[in-house]
Design a protein around this motif. Structure first.
Motif, PDB file in Angstrom:
ATOM      1  N   ASN A 234       0.839  -1.348   0.024  1.00  0.00           N
ATOM      2  CA  ASN A 234       0.131  -0.013   0.116  1.00  0.00           C
ATOM      3  C   ASN A 234       0.873   1.288  -0.091  1.00  0.00           C
ATOM      4  O   ASN A 234       0.342   2.246  -0.663  1.00  0.00           O
TER       5      ASN A 234
ATOM      6  N   GLY B 244      -2.070  -2.556  -4.927  1.00  0.00           N
ATOM      7  CA  GLY B 244      -3.146  -3.412  -4.115  1.00  0.00           C
ATOM      8  C   GLY B 244      -2.400  -4.837  -3.660  1.00  0.00           C
ATOM      9  O   GLY B 244      -1.720  -5.307  -4.263  1.00  0.00           O
TER      10      GLY B 244
ATOM     11  N   GLY C 202      -9.061  -7.986   1.977  1.00  0.00           N
ATOM     12  CA  GLY C 202      -8.652  -7.058   1.369  1.00  0.00           C
ATOM     13  C   GLY C 202      -9.652  -5.952   0.977  1.00  0.00           C
ATOM     14  O   GLY C 202     -10.619  -6.289   1.538  1.00  0.00           O
ATOM     15  N   ASP C 203      -9.525  -4.778   0.596  1.00  0.00           N
ATOM     16  CA  ASP C 203     -10.476  -3.968   0.055  1.00  0.00           C
ATOM     17  C   ASP C 203     -11.310  -4.422  -1.020  1.00  0.00           C
ATOM     18  O   ASP C 203     -10.670  -4.920  -1.962  1.00  0.00           O
ATOM     19  N   SER C 204     -12.636  -4.005  -1.092  1.00  0.00           N
ATOM     20  CA  SER C 204     -13.414  -4.434  -2.095  1.00  0.00           C
ATOM     21  C   SER C 204     -13.242  -4.075  -3.481  1.00  0.00           C
ATOM     22  O   SER C 204     -13.230  -4.682  -4.490  1.00  0.00           O
ATOM     23  N   GLU C 205     -12.572  -2.821  -3.651  1.00  0.00           N
ATOM     24  CA  GLU C 205     -12.279  -2.269  -4.988  1.00  0.00           C
ATOM     25  C   GLU C 205     -10.949  -3.218  -5.687  1.00  0.00           C
ATOM     26  O   GLU C 205     -11.202  -3.298  -6.844  1.00  0.00           O
ATOM     27  N   THR C 206     -10.019  -3.286  -4.943  1.00  0.00           N
ATOM     28  CA  THR C 206      -9.030  -4.173  -5.432  1.00  0.00           C
ATOM     29  C   THR C 206      -9.397  -5.573  -5.602  1.00  0.00           C
ATOM     30  O   THR C 206      -9.105  -6.163  -6.661  1.00  0.00           O
ATOM     31  N   TYR C 207     -10.339  -6.150  -4.596  1.00  0.00           N
ATOM     32  CA  TYR C 207     -10.687  -7.453  -4.954  1.00  0.00           C
ATOM     33  C   TYR C 207     -11.462  -7.552  -6.381  1.00  0.00           C
ATOM     34  O   TYR C 207     -11.268  -8.630  -7.088  1.00  0.00           O
TER      35      TYR C 207
ATOM     36  N   GLU D 273     -11.113  -7.551   5.469  1.00  0.00           N
ATOM     37  CA  GLU D 273      -9.907  -6.732   5.303  1.00  0.00           C
ATOM     38  C   GLU D 273      -8.914  -7.591   5.204  1.00  0.00           C
ATOM     39  O   GLU D 273      -8.784  -8.930   5.269  1.00  0.00           O
ATOM     40  N   GLN D 274      -7.676  -6.978   4.996  1.00  0.00           N
ATOM     41  CA  GLN D 274      -6.454  -7.759   4.702  1.00  0.00           C
ATOM     42  C   GLN D 274      -6.212  -8.489   6.016  1.00  0.00           C
ATOM     43  O   GLN D 274      -6.258  -8.158   7.129  1.00  0.00           O
TER      44      GLN D 274
END
Length: 287
Positions: free
Chosen positions: A111, A116, A140-145, A164-165
């Motif tokens: 990060n 990501g 992880g965060d939803s956008e990266t996933y 989360e991570q």
């Protein structure tokens, strides 16, 4: 079509990377033993690199599936590590079963470089990897996933963001806790059936259709009765996983008496020379 990298050409990573290539992606692979990466590139028409950094250079997503926490750090960090070759806006997806601690540690470092990070351990074993039917639990965060979900789908039948991570690794720990108890129970049940003079295959056929049924019973019951264990998920790796579980349980004050006991049973199997046997070899310990 995307430019991807895959680090780790073991029994899991080799076929997983193969599924990515089969979907039309441009894949570059790295393996500590270069011959495996070269063999993969020859078989799948991809590329191989001499270092994780070189494999990651220009890749939109870098996948990894290696052995343990230290192995993961070795391919991610340092001058020749993957992070050194990745650009801002790219994503690192780790399919290794590791501690949640290392997942969070590496996620923070990624990060810091605007990269990501998704921790995404898998379940389903070698057969699941070869058949593109793995279960993947992600943190992880939803956008990266969302950016990597379709790529993971190339070798998974089920993939879900768990939180989360670190949440992916914690979910995999739950998976291993459940497997340990199930395999020990199945071992004792099949051992009892044999001692009672029952037809073990007939017993499996009947009880697998009731409340006792499980993946372990369907896929390992018959081979356990035949005393066959030279395949599948190795005891050495299961002990590594259970060590991670018990360390996390000590930190979060979870009570895991059965898991701790089965871990010691697997230690007994290792002393019998069964470190590379399938985890269902717990039954051999009872003989």
């Amino acid at each position: 079509m995307a430019k991807l990298a895959f680090l780790g050409m073991g029994v899991m990573g080799y076929p997983m990377a193969g599924h990515l290539a089969a979907k039309g992606h441009e894949v570059t692979v790295y393996n500590r033993t270069a011959a495996k990466a070269e063999a993969w590139a020859k078989e799948h028409g991809g590329h191989c690199a001499d270092t994780p950094r070189a494999a990651a250079d220009g890749a939109e997503v870098v996948f990894a599936c290696v052995g343990n926490d230290d192995d993961l750090r070795s391919v991610v960090l340092g001058e020749d590590g993957a992070l050194a070759g990745m650009d801002a806006g790219t994503v690192f997806v780790d399919h290794t079963t590791t501690s949640a601690i290392v997942a969070r540690e590496l996620a923070e470092l990624a990060n810091d470089k605007s990269i990501g990070f998704i921790d995404a351990p898998v379940s389903g074993g070698q057969a699941g990897a070869e058949n593109g039917a793995l279960t993947v639990m992600c943190g992880g965060d939803s956008e990266t996933y969302a950016r990597v979900e379709d790529h993971i789908g190339c070798f998974a039948k089920s993939c879900r963001l768990m939180g989360e991570q670190g949440a992916g690794q914690l979910t995999k720990m739950v998976n291993q806790i459940c497997i340990a108890g199930l395999v020990q129970g199945l071992s004792e049940g099949m051992h009892f059936a044999q001692k009672a003079g029952l037809d073990g295959d007939a017993v499996l056929d009947v009880i697998s259709k009731g409340a006792a049924g499980s993946w372990q019973m369907e896929n390992r019951g018959s081979t356990m009765l035949k005393d066959e264990f030279e395949f599948g998920f190795a005891v050495d790796w299961m002990r590594k996983d259970l060590g991670i579980v018990l360390e996390e349980a000590n930190a979060n004050d979870a009570s895991l008496p059965v898991t701790a006991l089965v871990d010691q049973f697997y230690h007994d199997v290792q002393k019998m020379g069964g470190g590379r046997w399938d985890t269902s070899s717990l039954m051999r310990r009872l003989k």
